[in-house]
Each structure stands twice: as structure tokens, then as C-alpha cells.
Design a protein around this motif. Structure first.
Motif, PDB file in Angstrom:
ATOM      1  N   LYS A  39      13.698   5.793   9.463  1.00  0.00           N
ATOM      2  CA  LYS A  39      14.012   6.506   8.234  1.00  0.00           C
ATOM      3  C   LYS A  39      12.860   6.342   7.256  1.00  0.00           C
ATOM      4  CE  LYS A  39      18.849   5.603   9.083  1.00  0.00           C
ATOM      5  NZ  LYS A  39      18.796   4.650  10.159  1.00  0.00           N
ATOM      6  N   PRO A  40      12.225   7.433   6.868  1.00  0.00           N
ATOM      7  CA  PRO A  40      11.097   7.337   5.936  1.00  0.00           C
ATOM      8  C   PRO A  40      11.532   6.801   4.575  1.00  0.00           C
ATOM      9  CG  PRO A  40      11.521   9.638   6.555  1.00  0.00           C
ATOM     10  CD  PRO A  40      12.538   8.788   7.238  1.00  0.00           C
ATOM     11  N   THR A  41      10.620   6.125   3.927  1.00  0.00           N
ATOM     12  CA  THR A  41      10.868   5.575   2.611  1.00  0.00           C
ATOM     13  C   THR A  41       9.598   5.715   1.773  1.00  0.00           C
ATOM     14  OG1 THR A  41      11.395   3.566   1.390  1.00  0.00           O
ATOM     15  CG2 THR A  41      10.306   3.275   3.490  1.00  0.00           C
ATOM     16  N   SER A  42       9.744   5.677   0.491  1.00  0.00           N
ATOM     17  CA  SER A  42       8.575   5.742  -0.375  1.00  0.00           C
ATOM     18  C   SER A  42       8.067   4.345  -0.722  1.00  0.00           C
ATOM     19  CB  SER A  42       8.912   6.500  -1.666  1.00  0.00           C
ATOM     20  OG  SER A  42       9.932   5.813  -2.365  1.00  0.00           O
ATOM     21  N   HIS A  43       8.672   3.327  -0.111  1.00  0.00           N
ATOM     22  CA  HIS A  43       8.304   1.949  -0.411  1.00  0.00           C
ATOM     23  C   HIS A  43       7.341   1.409   0.646  1.00  0.00           C
ATOM     24  CE1 HIS A  43       8.779  -1.743  -2.573  1.00  0.00           C
ATOM     25  NE2 HIS A  43       8.867  -2.374  -1.418  1.00  0.00           N
ATOM     26  N   TYR A  44       6.343   0.651   0.210  1.00  0.00           N
ATOM     27  CA  TYR A  44       5.336   0.097   1.098  1.00  0.00           C
ATOM     28  C   TYR A  44       5.377  -1.425   1.095  1.00  0.00           C
ATOM     29  CZ  TYR A  44       3.224   4.737   0.962  1.00  0.00           C
ATOM     30  OH  TYR A  44       2.997   6.075   1.070  1.00  0.00           O
ATOM     31  N   LEU A  45       5.107  -2.019   2.252  1.00  0.00           N
ATOM     32  CA  LEU A  45       4.929  -3.468   2.302  1.00  0.00           C
ATOM     33  C   LEU A  45       3.589  -3.850   1.679  1.00  0.00           C
ATOM     34  CD1 LEU A  45       6.143  -4.259   5.936  1.00  0.00           C
ATOM     35  CD2 LEU A  45       7.368  -4.682   3.812  1.00  0.00           C
ATOM     36  N   VAL A  46       2.595  -3.013   1.914  1.00  0.00           N
ATOM     37  CA  VAL A  46       1.251  -3.215   1.365  1.00  0.00           C
ATOM     38  C   VAL A  46       0.751  -1.886   0.837  1.00  0.00           C
ATOM     39  CG1 VAL A  46      -1.155  -3.801   1.916  1.00  0.00           C
ATOM     40  CG2 VAL A  46       0.706  -5.043   3.012  1.00  0.00           C
ATOM     41  N   LYS A  47       0.194  -1.923  -0.354  1.00  0.00           N
ATOM     42  CA  LYS A  47      -0.413  -0.719  -0.921  1.00  0.00           C
ATOM     43  C   LYS A  47      -1.646  -1.138  -1.706  1.00  0.00           C
ATOM     44  CE  LYS A  47       0.685   3.557  -3.261  1.00  0.00           C
ATOM     45  NZ  LYS A  47       1.749   4.374  -3.854  1.00  0.00           N
TER      46      LYS A  47
ATOM     47  N   MET B 135      -2.433   1.211   4.639  1.00  0.00           N
ATOM     48  CA  MET B 135      -1.909   1.046   5.962  1.00  0.00           C
ATOM     49  C   MET B 135      -0.395   0.955   5.876  1.00  0.00           C
ATOM     50  SD  MET B 135      -2.432  -2.149   8.575  1.00  0.00           S
ATOM     51  CE  MET B 135      -3.853  -1.517   9.409  1.00  0.00           C
ATOM     52  N   VAL B 136       0.266   1.689   6.710  1.00  0.00           N
ATOM     53  CA  VAL B 136       1.721   1.642   6.779  1.00  0.00           C
ATOM     54  C   VAL B 136       2.087   1.104   8.146  1.00  0.00           C
ATOM     55  CG1 VAL B 136       3.840   2.978   6.755  1.00  0.00           C
ATOM     56  CG2 VAL B 136       1.977   3.589   5.230  1.00  0.00           C
ATOM     57  N   LEU B 137       2.896   0.051   8.177  1.00  0.00           N
ATOM     58  CA  LEU B 137       3.357  -0.528   9.423  1.00  0.00           C
ATOM     59  C   LEU B 137       4.796  -0.114   9.646  1.00  0.00           C
ATOM     60  CD1 LEU B 137       2.022  -4.152   8.927  1.00  0.00           C
ATOM     61  CD2 LEU B 137       0.974  -2.324  10.247  1.00  0.00           C
ATOM     62  N   VAL B 138       5.050   0.505  10.769  1.00  0.00           N
ATOM     63  CA  VAL B 138       6.416   0.893  11.100  1.00  0.00           C
ATOM     64  C   VAL B 138       6.706   0.358  12.486  1.00  0.00           C
ATOM     65  CG1 VAL B 138       7.994   2.803  11.523  1.00  0.00           C
ATOM     66  CG2 VAL B 138       6.269   3.000   9.741  1.00  0.00           C
ATOM     67  N   GLY B 139       7.775  -0.387  12.610  1.00  0.00           N
ATOM     68  CA  GLY B 139       8.132  -0.907  13.922  1.00  0.00           C
ATOM     69  C   GLY B 139       9.518  -1.471  13.918  1.00  0.00           C
ATOM     70  N   CYS B 140      10.067  -1.609  15.090  1.00  0.00           N
ATOM     71  CA  CYS B 140      11.408  -2.169  15.207  1.00  0.00           C
ATOM     72  C   CYS B 140      11.469  -2.889  16.543  1.00  0.00           C
ATOM     73  CB  CYS B 140      12.430  -1.048  15.120  1.00  0.00           C
ATOM     74  SG  CYS B 140      14.101  -1.661  14.980  1.00  0.00           S
ATOM     75  N   PHE B 141      11.158  -4.168  16.533  1.00  0.00           N
ATOM     76  CA  PHE B 141      11.177  -4.959  17.751  1.00  0.00           C
ATOM     77  C   PHE B 141      12.485  -5.716  17.807  1.00  0.00           C
ATOM     78  CE2 PHE B 141       6.948  -3.899  18.603  1.00  0.00           C
ATOM     79  CZ  PHE B 141       6.295  -3.879  17.397  1.00  0.00           C
TER      80      PHE B 141
ATOM     81  N   ALA C  19      -3.559  -8.099  10.049  1.00  0.00           N
ATOM     82  CA  ALA C  19      -3.357  -6.648  10.067  1.00  0.00           C
ATOM     83  C   ALA C  19      -3.698  -5.979   8.741  1.00  0.00           C
ATOM     84  CB  ALA C  19      -1.907  -6.328  10.443  1.00  0.00           C
ATOM     85  N   THR C  20      -3.497  -6.704   7.627  1.00  0.00           N
ATOM     86  CA  THR C  20      -3.606  -6.043   6.319  1.00  0.00           C
ATOM     87  C   THR C  20      -4.625  -6.668   5.367  1.00  0.00           C
ATOM     88  OG1 THR C  20      -1.915  -7.434   5.262  1.00  0.00           O
ATOM     89  CG2 THR C  20      -1.151  -5.437   6.426  1.00  0.00           C
ATOM     90  N   GLY C  21      -5.026  -7.911   5.634  1.00  0.00           N
ATOM     91  CA  GLY C  21      -5.886  -8.625   4.697  1.00  0.00           C
ATOM     92  C   GLY C  21      -5.128  -9.225   3.527  1.00  0.00           C
ATOM     93  N   VAL C  22      -3.801  -9.161   3.569  1.00  0.00           N
ATOM     94  CA  VAL C  22      -2.955  -9.698   2.503  1.00  0.00           C
ATOM     95  C   VAL C  22      -2.228 -10.937   3.024  1.00  0.00           C
ATOM     96  CG1 VAL C  22      -0.964  -9.254   1.010  1.00  0.00           C
ATOM     97  CG2 VAL C  22      -2.643  -7.444   1.433  1.00  0.00           C
ATOM     98  N   MET C  23      -2.362 -12.061   2.298  1.00  0.00           N
ATOM     99  CA  MET C  23      -1.680 -13.302   2.674  1.00  0.00           C
ATOM    100  C   MET C  23      -0.374 -13.400   1.901  1.00  0.00           C
ATOM    101  SD  MET C  23      -1.776 -16.087   4.531  1.00  0.00           S
ATOM    102  CE  MET C  23      -3.481 -16.346   4.991  1.00  0.00           C
TER     103      MET C  23
ATOM    104  N   ALA D 201      -4.186  -2.821  -0.751  1.00  0.00           N
ATOM    105  CA  ALA D 201      -4.513  -4.215  -0.428  1.00  0.00           C
ATOM    106  C   ALA D 201      -3.733  -5.222  -1.268  1.00  0.00           C
ATOM    107  CB  ALA D 201      -6.011  -4.467  -0.534  1.00  0.00           C
ATOM    108  N   LYS D 202      -2.528  -4.862  -1.717  1.00  0.00           N
ATOM    109  CA  LYS D 202      -1.682  -5.768  -2.493  1.00  0.00           C
ATOM    110  C   LYS D 202      -0.251  -5.685  -1.991  1.00  0.00           C
ATOM    111  CE  LYS D 202      -4.482  -5.485  -6.614  1.00  0.00           C
ATOM    112  NZ  LYS D 202      -4.628  -5.065  -7.968  1.00  0.00           N
ATOM    113  N   SER D 203       0.472  -6.793  -2.143  1.00  0.00           N
ATOM    114  CA  SER D 203       1.882  -6.824  -1.772  1.00  0.00           C
ATOM    115  C   SER D 203       2.631  -7.783  -2.677  1.00  0.00           C
ATOM    116  CB  SER D 203       2.046  -7.283  -0.316  1.00  0.00           C
ATOM    117  OG  SER D 203       3.414  -7.318   0.032  1.00  0.00           O
TER     118      SER D 203
END
Length: 127
Positions: A23-31, A1-7, A63-67, A33-35
Motif C-alpha cells: 500500500k503506497p504511502t506518502s511517508h518515508y523512512l529516510v528522506k 531512496m525508498v525501501l519497500v519490502g515484506c519479509f 543502505a541509506t547512510g543514516v544511523m 539523508a535524514k530520518s
């Protein structure tokens, strides 16, 4: 899952106008099911910053199952390899030379800025 947002994001060129660029990046917050990310607040954070960090932690988990752990900023500095979600003014914002003023951000607004792998969420006040 990739989360993209700007609030509440603001443009670097004009801090009062929304920055709608993504701006796209190759880095993920979660990949897979790990972060490696941690939520960072200052040790003497007020109740609003503490609540914001807990809500971010809870919503991120939903949203991700990751704490993500919530950690204090003591001894932390910005570096290109750190993976933090920084909330409010703390040692990370100071080492990254980030500030927000009432002139830049009206009312209770805030901005989100990504530098390297760290995401900074900062308002002019802790309210």
C-alpha cells in the motif's frame, strides 16, 4: 531512496498466509539523508533481540547512510505520530495490542505490521 519490502509478513485476514499487498504511502523512512526513526527494544531484551536491533541498525546505515539510534521502550506508547521500528515484544506492542502466538506464526517465523508510522516486527518467541 525508498525501501519497500515484506519479509515474513502475514495477512491480517489469515495470519498464516503471506500478505503480498503493498500500500503506497506518502511517508518515508529516510528522506534527504535524514530520518526521525528510532529502533525500539525492551530494556531486558534477550541477546537475539539485541543482535537483531544491531543488525537492523547496521544494514539500515549501509543502505541509506543514516544511523538510527537504538532506544529502550521505557515510557513509550503507540501514537499515530511516533516513528519507530519496534523489534520484539515491548511497551509499544502492548500499547498497540499486538500479539503473536505459535498458532499464528509457525516455527521461528515473524510478522511485520505497520500501524500509523510505526513498523512492528514481532515473532511468537524471542528466538
Amino acid at each position: 531512496m525508498v525501501l519497500v519490502g515484506c519479509f515474513g509478513c502475514v495477512s491480517a485476514q489469515n495470519p498464516t498466509e503471506p500478505d503480498t499487498s503493498v500500500k503506497p504511502t506518502s511517508h518515508y523512512l529516510v528522506k534527504q539523508a535524514k530520518s526521525n526513526y528510532k529502533i525500539v527494544i525492551t530494556e531486558d531484551a534477550g541477546s537475539l533481540i539485541v543482535t537483531a536491533s544491531q543488525e537492523l541498525q547496521s544494514l539500515f546505515y549501509q543502505a541509506t547512510g543514516v544511523m538510527l539510534p537504538i532506544v529502550y521502550d521505557s515510557g513509550l506508547t503507540h501514537s499515530a505520530d511516533n516513528e519507530y521500528l519496534s523489534i520484539g515484544k515491548n511497551a509499544l506492542t502492548e500499547s498497540a495490542n499486538l500479539t503473536a502466538s505459535q498458532a499464528d506464526i509457525k516455527g521461528q517465523g515473524f510478522y511485520i505490521k505497520t500501524i500509523d508510522k510505526t513498523v512492528y516486527m514481532l515473532g511468537a518467541t524471542d528466538r
